[in-house]
Motif scaffolding. Sequence first.
Motif, mmCIF file in Angstrom:
data_model
loop_
_atom_site.group_PDB
_atom_site.id
_atom_site.type_symbol
_atom_site.label_atom_id
_atom_site.label_comp_id
_atom_site.label_asym_id
_atom_site.label_seq_id
_atom_site.Cartn_x
_atom_site.Cartn_y
_atom_site.Cartn_z
ATOM 1 N N TYR A 220 -54.568 6.128 75.223
ATOM 2 C CA TYR A 220 -53.936 4.889 74.755
ATOM 3 C C TYR A 220 -52.839 5.242 73.753
ATOM 4 C CZ TYR A 220 -57.758 2.465 77.043
ATOM 5 O OH TYR A 220 -58.638 1.991 77.984
ATOM 6 N N LEU A 221 -51.597 4.999 74.155
ATOM 7 C CA LEU A 221 -50.473 5.518 73.387
ATOM 8 C C LEU A 221 -50.004 4.584 72.269
ATOM 9 C CD1 LEU A 221 -48.377 7.136 76.255
ATOM 10 C CD2 LEU A 221 -50.317 8.059 74.959
ATOM 11 N N THR A 222 -50.363 3.325 72.300
ATOM 12 C CA THR A 222 -49.942 2.442 71.208
ATOM 13 C C THR A 222 -50.615 2.820 69.904
ATOM 14 O OG1 THR A 222 -49.295 0.552 72.571
ATOM 15 C CG2 THR A 222 -50.032 0.066 70.337
ATOM 16 N N ASP A 223 -51.912 3.160 69.974
ATOM 17 C CA ASP A 223 -52.619 3.515 68.743
ATOM 18 C C ASP A 223 -53.122 4.956 68.745
ATOM 19 O OD1 ASP A 223 -54.528 3.122 70.653
ATOM 20 O OD2 ASP A 223 -55.525 1.462 69.653
ATOM 21 N N GLY A 224 -52.679 5.753 69.715
ATOM 22 C CA GLY A 224 -52.988 7.176 69.708
ATOM 23 C C GLY A 224 -54.460 7.500 69.844
ATOM 24 N N GLN A 225 -55.174 6.720 70.650
ATOM 25 C CA GLN A 225 -56.591 6.979 70.864
ATOM 26 C C GLN A 225 -56.830 7.410 72.310
ATOM 27 O OE1 GLN A 225 -59.500 4.188 69.331
ATOM 28 N NE2 GLN A 225 -57.967 3.190 68.060
ATOM 29 N N SER A 226 -57.919 8.121 72.526
ATOM 30 C CA SER A 226 -58.290 8.503 73.885
ATOM 31 C C SER A 226 -59.762 8.190 74.117
ATOM 32 C CB SER A 226 -58.019 9.986 74.140
ATOM 33 O OG SER A 226 -58.761 10.794 73.265
ATOM 34 N N LEU A 227 -60.091 7.951 75.360
ATOM 35 C CA LEU A 227 -61.461 7.649 75.763
ATOM 36 C C LEU A 227 -61.810 8.576 76.913
ATOM 37 C CD1 LEU A 227 -64.037 5.840 75.871
ATOM 38 C CD2 LEU A 227 -62.776 4.335 77.418
ATOM 39 N N ALA A 228 -62.872 9.354 76.771
ATOM 40 C CA ALA A 228 -63.303 10.276 77.817
ATOM 41 C C ALA A 228 -64.673 9.854 78.332
ATOM 42 C CB ALA A 228 -63.359 11.702 77.274
ATOM 43 N N TYR A 229 -64.839 9.956 79.639
ATOM 44 C CA TYR A 229 -66.077 9.518 80.273
ATOM 45 C C TYR A 229 -66.475 10.530 81.337
ATOM 46 C CZ TYR A 229 -69.425 6.410 82.583
ATOM 47 O OH TYR A 229 -70.556 5.854 83.125
ATOM 48 N N THR A 230 -67.750 10.850 81.410
ATOM 49 C CA THR A 230 -68.255 11.795 82.402
ATOM 50 C C THR A 230 -69.111 11.046 83.422
ATOM 51 O OG1 THR A 230 -68.277 13.591 80.791
ATOM 52 C CG2 THR A 230 -69.612 13.887 82.780
ATOM 53 N N PRO A 231 -68.616 10.878 84.645
ATOM 54 C CA PRO A 231 -69.404 10.158 85.658
ATOM 55 C C PRO A 231 -70.453 11.067 86.290
ATOM 56 C CG PRO A 231 -67.333 10.855 86.607
ATOM 57 C CD PRO A 231 -67.306 11.307 85.166
ATOM 58 N N GLU A 232 -71.477 10.443 86.846
ATOM 59 C CA GLU A 232 -72.507 11.172 87.587
ATOM 60 C C GLU A 232 -72.476 10.728 89.048
ATOM 61 O OE1 GLU A 232 -76.209 10.470 85.671
ATOM 62 O OE2 GLU A 232 -75.678 11.599 83.854
ATOM 63 N N GLU A 233 -72.930 11.603 89.928
ATOM 64 C CA GLU A 233 -72.853 11.310 91.357
ATOM 65 C C GLU A 233 -73.609 10.030 91.713
ATOM 66 O OE1 GLU A 233 -74.180 13.387 95.549
ATOM 67 O OE2 GLU A 233 -73.246 14.637 94.002
ATOM 68 N N ALA A 234 -74.787 9.838 91.160
ATOM 69 C CA ALA A 234 -75.570 8.635 91.483
ATOM 70 C C ALA A 234 -74.821 7.377 91.063
ATOM 71 C CB ALA A 234 -76.929 8.698 90.796
ATOM 72 N N GLU A 235 -74.120 7.478 89.951
ATOM 73 C CA GLU A 235 -73.335 6.341 89.466
ATOM 74 C C GLU A 235 -72.195 6.032 90.442
ATOM 75 O OE1 GLU A 235 -70.813 5.211 85.415
ATOM 76 O OE2 GLU A 235 -71.401 7.281 85.824
ATOM 77 N N LEU A 236 -71.547 7.067 90.978
ATOM 78 C CA LEU A 236 -70.451 6.859 91.917
ATOM 79 C C LEU A 236 -70.961 6.312 93.247
ATOM 80 C CD1 LEU A 236 -68.124 9.931 91.269
ATOM 81 C CD2 LEU A 236 -68.113 7.661 90.203
ATOM 82 N N VAL A 237 -72.166 6.697 93.640
ATOM 83 C CA VAL A 237 -72.764 6.109 94.847
ATOM 84 C C VAL A 237 -72.915 4.601 94.662
ATOM 85 C CG1 VAL A 237 -74.864 5.963 96.239
ATOM 86 C CG2 VAL A 237 -73.955 8.206 95.584
#
Length: 304
Positions: A220-237
């Motif tokens: 997010y470039l307006t306030d210089g923040q980032s969000l990282a997320y780690t998905p799992e295979e079951a979640e993608l199913v």
Amino acid sequence: MSDTATVTSPPDTGTDAAPARRRPALSPSRASDFKQCPLLYRFRAVDRLPEVPTRAQVRGTLVHAVLERLFALPAAERLAPRAKELLEPTWAELSEASPEWTELFAEEGQGTAKEPDVAGWLTSAEKLLDAYFDLEDPRRLEPEACELHVEIELGSGVRLRGYIDRVDVAPTGEIRVVDYKTGAAPREIGEAKALFQMKFYAVVLWRLRGVVPRQLKLMYLTDGQSLAYTPEEAELVRFERTLEAIWQAILRAGRSGDFRPSKSKLCAWCDHQAHCPEFGGTPPDYPGWPEPDPGEETALDRAD
């Protein structure tokens, strides 16, 4: 039935050949529209009602384009001053391709762009680029792809299509999906919408490559923040089933023409209140299911 996939647009087969007819597909933006409000999906994908972009949306498109060009440079040249040098020529290219965007800066009653307005707007884009460089050093990165077009047909027959801002692949084969957001980091509703988009891309890459992305990263470039997320295979199913259910609901609505409005706080930002029954409006006559493809995603959709 196996999944079928492509990662680029089909090649040109010559001027005498009939244009290739693409199958209808679901993009992250249109899927999100339908989840938010089926009538909004209809207005955008079926009726194709015009929407006037904001300066912020066009600025987002500009910054995305500059970052794509930045990564095309040799690593040593990927510096903030060089990125800012790319702003004006990139804007010249974009405004030539979409001259109506210059009207956002036209003097009232005149038709000509106000130079001070354009200059100040470009300065605001420079600030977004500064925020990007605060978040990471592009000289240390060699993305596998930027603005990657991906497309896949799932075994269920649902076709997914979209554009990914950036794909990074580590020497160990781990995949990171990166998306630039030129707005501020969102609250709960906006964050859920952003993660929906990223999980969409994660499903496509997983089915294309057989590898679950290690990280989904939003910057997010307006306030210089980032969000990282780690998905799992079951979640993608589970998420894949959600996309299949959304597409089936779209097809049902498409056959009947019954795209119902869903009123929410997000209505305040909708361009189509004049056509919405929730605000006393009347939708246009239903034109029927669009051909050849209601699932395309524009640069403005991805600009944020």
